[in-house]
Design a protein around this motif. Sequence first.
Motif, PDB file in Angstrom:
ATOM      1  N   PHE A  64       0.860  -1.183   0.000  1.00 49.28           N
ATOM      2  CA  PHE A  64       0.000   0.000   0.000  1.00 49.28           C
ATOM      3  C   PHE A  64       0.902   1.240   0.000  1.00 49.28           C
ATOM      4  CE2 PHE A  64       0.901  -0.984   4.381  1.00 49.28           C
ATOM      5  CZ  PHE A  64       1.095   0.245   4.998  1.00 49.28           C
ATOM      6  N   THR A  65       0.287   2.378  -0.231  1.00 45.76           N
ATOM      7  CA  THR A  65       0.991   3.657  -0.226  1.00 45.76           C
ATOM      8  C   THR A  65       0.447   4.526   0.900  1.00 45.76           C
ATOM      9  OG1 THR A  65       1.358   3.586  -2.619  1.00 45.76           O
ATOM     10  CG2 THR A  65       1.482   5.749  -1.559  1.00 45.76           C
ATOM     11  N   ILE A  66       1.334   5.225   1.575  1.00 49.60           N
ATOM     12  CA  ILE A  66       0.900   6.137   2.633  1.00 49.60           C
ATOM     13  C   ILE A  66       1.436   7.538   2.349  1.00 49.60           C
ATOM     14  CG2 ILE A  66       2.860   5.644   4.187  1.00 49.60           C
ATOM     15  CD1 ILE A  66       0.683   5.776   6.489  1.00 49.60           C
ATOM     16  N   LEU A  67       0.579   8.519   2.515  1.00 52.24           N
ATOM     17  CA  LEU A  67       0.922   9.915   2.247  1.00 52.24           C
ATOM     18  C   LEU A  67       1.571  10.554   3.471  1.00 52.24           C
ATOM     19  CD1 LEU A  67      -2.387  10.954   0.431  1.00 52.24           C
ATOM     20  CD2 LEU A  67      -0.213  10.263  -0.627  1.00 52.24           C
ATOM     21  N   PRO A  68       2.233  11.699   3.295  1.00 50.67           N
ATOM     22  CA  PRO A  68       2.833  12.390   4.443  1.00 50.67           C
ATOM     23  C   PRO A  68       1.795  12.665   5.534  1.00 50.67           C
ATOM     24  CG  PRO A  68       3.600  13.366   2.396  1.00 50.67           C
ATOM     25  CD  PRO A  68       2.520  12.393   2.029  1.00 50.67           C
ATOM     26  N   LYS A  69       2.132  12.315   6.780  1.00 47.35           N
ATOM     27  CA  LYS A  69       1.307  12.554   7.973  1.00 47.35           C
ATOM     28  C   LYS A  69      -0.008  11.769   7.982  1.00 47.35           C
ATOM     29  CE  LYS A  69       4.486  15.446   9.065  1.00 47.35           C
ATOM     30  NZ  LYS A  69       5.573  14.972   9.993  1.00 47.35           N
ATOM     31  N   GLU A  70      -0.262  10.942   6.983  1.00 47.83           N
ATOM     32  CA  GLU A  70      -1.487  10.141   6.944  1.00 47.83           C
ATOM     33  C   GLU A  70      -1.401   9.024   7.980  1.00 47.83           C
ATOM     34  OE1 GLU A  70      -4.180   7.505   3.766  1.00 47.83           O
ATOM     35  OE2 GLU A  70      -2.106   8.076   3.260  1.00 47.83           O
ATOM     36  N   VAL A  71      -2.545   8.646   8.543  1.00 41.93           N
ATOM     37  CA  VAL A  71      -2.604   7.529   9.487  1.00 41.93           C
ATOM     38  C   VAL A  71      -3.524   6.455   8.919  1.00 41.93           C
ATOM     39  CG1 VAL A  71      -3.241   6.771  11.805  1.00 41.93           C
ATOM     40  CG2 VAL A  71      -2.214   9.024  11.481  1.00 41.93           C
ATOM     41  N   LYS A  72      -3.006   5.244   8.782  1.00 41.01           N
ATOM     42  CA  LYS A  72      -3.801   4.114   8.307  1.00 41.01           C
ATOM     43  C   LYS A  72      -3.951   3.101   9.432  1.00 41.01           C
ATOM     44  CE  LYS A  72      -2.864   4.251   3.294  1.00 41.01           C
ATOM     45  NZ  LYS A  72      -4.275   4.260   2.851  1.00 41.01           N
ATOM     46  N   GLU A  73      -5.138   2.479   9.493  1.00 44.17           N
ATOM     47  CA  GLU A  73      -5.424   1.477  10.515  1.00 44.17           C
ATOM     48  C   GLU A  73      -5.708   0.134   9.849  1.00 44.17           C
ATOM     49  OE1 GLU A  73      -8.605   2.706  13.023  1.00 44.17           O
ATOM     50  OE2 GLU A  73      -7.834   4.750  13.275  1.00 44.17           O
ATOM     51  N   PHE A  74      -5.080  -0.928  10.375  1.00 38.33           N
ATOM     52  CA  PHE A  74      -5.269  -2.273   9.817  1.00 38.33           C
ATOM     53  C   PHE A  74      -5.611  -3.246  10.948  1.00 38.33           C
ATOM     54  CE2 PHE A  74      -2.131  -0.125   7.081  1.00 38.33           C
ATOM     55  CZ  PHE A  74      -2.791  -0.182   5.856  1.00 38.33           C
ATOM     56  N   PRO A  75      -6.887  -3.574  11.123  1.00 44.20           N
ATOM     57  CA  PRO A  75      -7.271  -4.561  12.146  1.00 44.20           C
ATOM     58  C   PRO A  75      -6.742  -5.948  11.757  1.00 44.20           C
ATOM     59  CG  PRO A  75      -9.172  -3.297  11.375  1.00 44.20           C
ATOM     60  CD  PRO A  75      -8.058  -3.040  10.414  1.00 44.20           C
ATOM     61  N   PHE A  76      -6.508  -6.780  12.748  1.00 44.59           N
ATOM     62  CA  PHE A  76      -6.015  -8.133  12.484  1.00 44.59           C
ATOM     63  C   PHE A  76      -6.575  -9.096  13.520  1.00 44.59           C
ATOM     64  CE2 PHE A  76      -2.906  -6.266  15.371  1.00 44.59           C
ATOM     65  CZ  PHE A  76      -2.770  -7.256  16.329  1.00 44.59           C
ATOM     66  N   SER A  77      -6.562 -10.359  13.176  1.00 48.26           N
ATOM     67  CA  SER A  77      -6.900 -11.428  14.124  1.00 48.26           C
ATOM     68  C   SER A  77      -6.242 -12.714  13.640  1.00 48.26           C
ATOM     69  CB  SER A  77      -8.417 -11.622  14.247  1.00 48.26           C
ATOM     70  OG  SER A  77      -8.975 -12.077  13.039  1.00 48.26           O
ATOM     71  N   PHE A  78      -5.692 -13.471  14.572  1.00 55.63           N
ATOM     72  CA  PHE A  78      -5.112 -14.779  14.255  1.00 55.63           C
ATOM     73  C   PHE A  78      -5.126 -15.618  15.526  1.00 55.63           C
ATOM     74  CE2 PHE A  78      -1.549 -12.149  15.576  1.00 55.63           C
ATOM     75  CZ  PHE A  78      -0.831 -12.977  16.427  1.00 55.63           C
ATOM     76  N   ARG A  79      -5.041 -16.927  15.343  1.00 57.99           N
ATOM     77  CA  ARG A  79      -5.130 -17.843  16.487  1.00 57.99           C
ATOM     78  C   ARG A  79      -3.738 -18.188  17.007  1.00 57.99           C
ATOM     79  NH1 ARG A  79      -9.314 -20.409  18.372  1.00 57.99           N
ATOM     80  NH2 ARG A  79     -10.531 -20.046  16.476  1.00 57.99           N
ATOM     81  N   LEU A  80      -3.606 -18.204  18.327  1.00 57.43           N
ATOM     82  CA  LEU A  80      -2.361 -18.607  18.962  1.00 57.43           C
ATOM     83  C   LEU A  80      -2.276 -20.137  18.943  1.00 57.43           C
ATOM     84  CD1 LEU A  80      -0.221 -16.767  20.256  1.00 57.43           C
ATOM     85  CD2 LEU A  80      -1.282 -17.229  22.477  1.00 57.43           C
ATOM     86  N   PRO A  81      -1.225 -20.718  18.378  1.00 57.97           N
ATOM     87  CA  PRO A  81      -1.146 -22.184  18.270  1.00 57.97           C
ATOM     88  C   PRO A  81      -1.144 -22.877  19.637  1.00 57.97           C
ATOM     89  CG  PRO A  81       0.501 -21.117  16.876  1.00 57.97           C
ATOM     90  CD  PRO A  81      -0.072 -20.055  17.755  1.00 57.97           C
ATOM     91  N   PHE A  82      -1.558 -24.141  19.644  1.00 61.99           N
ATOM     92  CA  PHE A  82      -1.589 -24.912  20.888  1.00 61.99           C
ATOM     93  C   PHE A  82      -0.192 -25.116  21.473  1.00 61.99           C
ATOM     94  CE2 PHE A  82      -5.780 -26.804  19.380  1.00 61.99           C
ATOM     95  CZ  PHE A  82      -6.526 -26.153  20.351  1.00 61.99           C
ATOM     96  N   ASP A  83       0.847 -25.113  20.605  1.00 61.23           N
ATOM     97  CA  ASP A  83       2.200 -25.355  21.104  1.00 61.23           C
ATOM     98  C   ASP A  83       2.931 -24.072  21.493  1.00 61.23           C
ATOM     99  OD1 ASP A  83       2.493 -24.400  18.541  1.00 61.23           O
ATOM    100  OD2 ASP A  83       3.721 -26.059  17.803  1.00 61.23           O
ATOM    101  N   THR A  84       2.190 -22.973  21.644  1.00 57.34           N
ATOM    102  CA  THR A  84       2.800 -21.734  22.129  1.00 57.34           C
ATOM    103  C   THR A  84       3.291 -21.938  23.562  1.00 57.34           C
ATOM    104  OG1 THR A  84       1.302 -20.407  20.760  1.00 57.34           O
ATOM    105  CG2 THR A  84       2.412 -19.283  22.583  1.00 57.34           C
ATOM    106  N   PRO A  85       4.554 -21.612  23.866  1.00 60.58           N
ATOM    107  CA  PRO A  85       5.012 -21.753  25.253  1.00 60.58           C
ATOM    108  C   PRO A  85       4.303 -20.762  26.163  1.00 60.58           C
ATOM    109  CG  PRO A  85       6.691 -20.696  23.889  1.00 60.58           C
ATOM    110  CD  PRO A  85       5.614 -21.150  22.956  1.00 60.58           C
ATOM    111  N   VAL A  86       4.326 -21.051  27.450  1.00 54.21           N
ATOM    112  CA  VAL A  86       3.661 -20.179  28.413  1.00 54.21           C
ATOM    113  C   VAL A  86       4.714 -19.369  29.164  1.00 54.21           C
ATOM    114  CG1 VAL A  86       1.726 -21.752  28.616  1.00 54.21           C
ATOM    115  CG2 VAL A  86       3.606 -21.935  30.239  1.00 54.21           C
ATOM    116  N   THR A  87       4.304 -18.214  29.664  1.00 54.03           N
ATOM    117  CA  THR A  87       5.252 -17.313  30.322  1.00 54.03           C
ATOM    118  C   THR A  87       5.402 -17.681  31.797  1.00 54.03           C
ATOM    119  OG1 THR A  87       3.414 -15.731  30.444  1.00 54.03           O
ATOM    120  CG2 THR A  87       5.054 -15.347  28.771  1.00 54.03           C
ATOM    121  N   LEU A  88       6.124 -18.750  32.014  1.00 52.99           N
ATOM    122  CA  LEU A  88       6.501 -19.188  33.349  1.00 52.99           C
ATOM    123  C   LEU A  88       8.023 -19.253  33.402  1.00 52.99           C
ATOM    124  CD1 LEU A  88       3.998 -22.092  34.116  1.00 52.99           C
ATOM    125  CD2 LEU A  88       4.064 -19.867  35.210  1.00 52.99           C
ATOM    126  N   GLY A  89       8.584 -19.081  34.594  1.00 55.24           N
ATOM    127  CA  GLY A  89      10.027 -19.149  34.725  1.00 55.24           C
ATOM    128  C   GLY A  89      10.716 -18.072  33.904  1.00 55.24           C
TER     129      GLY A  89
END
Length: 258
Positions: free
Chosen positions: A83-108
């Motif tokens: 895409f192209t963005i102009l000077p000082k322009e603000v573009k917003e891009f929503p997203f969604s995706f699934r976290l895999p089952f083998d994602t490690p957990v934040t312990l230790g």
Amino acid sequence: MSFFKKIAASVGIGSATVDTVLDYSQYRPGDMVTGTVYVRGGSVEQHMDDIDLYVMSRYVMEKDDSKVYQESPIVSHRVVNGFTILPKEVKEFPFSFRLPFDTPVTLGSVSLWIKTDLDIKGGIDSGDKDYIRVLPHPWMEKVLEAIRQVGFKLREADCEYAPFFKRRLPFVQEFEFVPTSSKYCGRLDEVEVVCHVEEHGMEVALEIDRKARGVLGWLEEAYNMDERLVRVYLNETELNQDGALTRKFREIIERHAR
């Protein structure tokens, strides 16, 4: 003036910037990650090739008798193509995706973050880094609690290089338990647990490390014969039976602690 601005933007001065805002900062494996990527134009018009998100973590591997940490993507997600963005322009891009089952957990010592990569054509790429907290999957939580109920406490959780497991990622998360019950304090050094959550169940690998006793015990320890690796698959029904789950792990640990 425009020419010099373009030259400056090509080396990162006055260039477009990116900021990723997550709807939540805490997740469990299998959850949807949602949010918005904001791109703010710089001093000149610029062409972007794409925006990618990467869920990142790190793991430790042994190299020349020392520990080296490597970063690894858990999953990637393409937010938008060119895409192209102009000077000082603000573009917003929503997203969604699934976290895999083998994602490690934040312990230790385990940490996870979402890296945003904005690929700027003909310029220096822009990026963003957002740390997230990942709690254990409910089934994993039940297994870890069952190990505690048997008479152990969690000492450490780390991600370690483990190609022999032949999984999607080059590493596994290892939970290291030490005995708190007098029944096991004199018999076991530790129990290491690896969980592989799947859609309809979970595989659990336990490495049961017996204490070395006497000459035979010393020889076993020297040749890693004191470690017993057990792999068990638990279906959804078994994982929802808390008392039975504790009894199952007590039987497994008791059998290999002899």
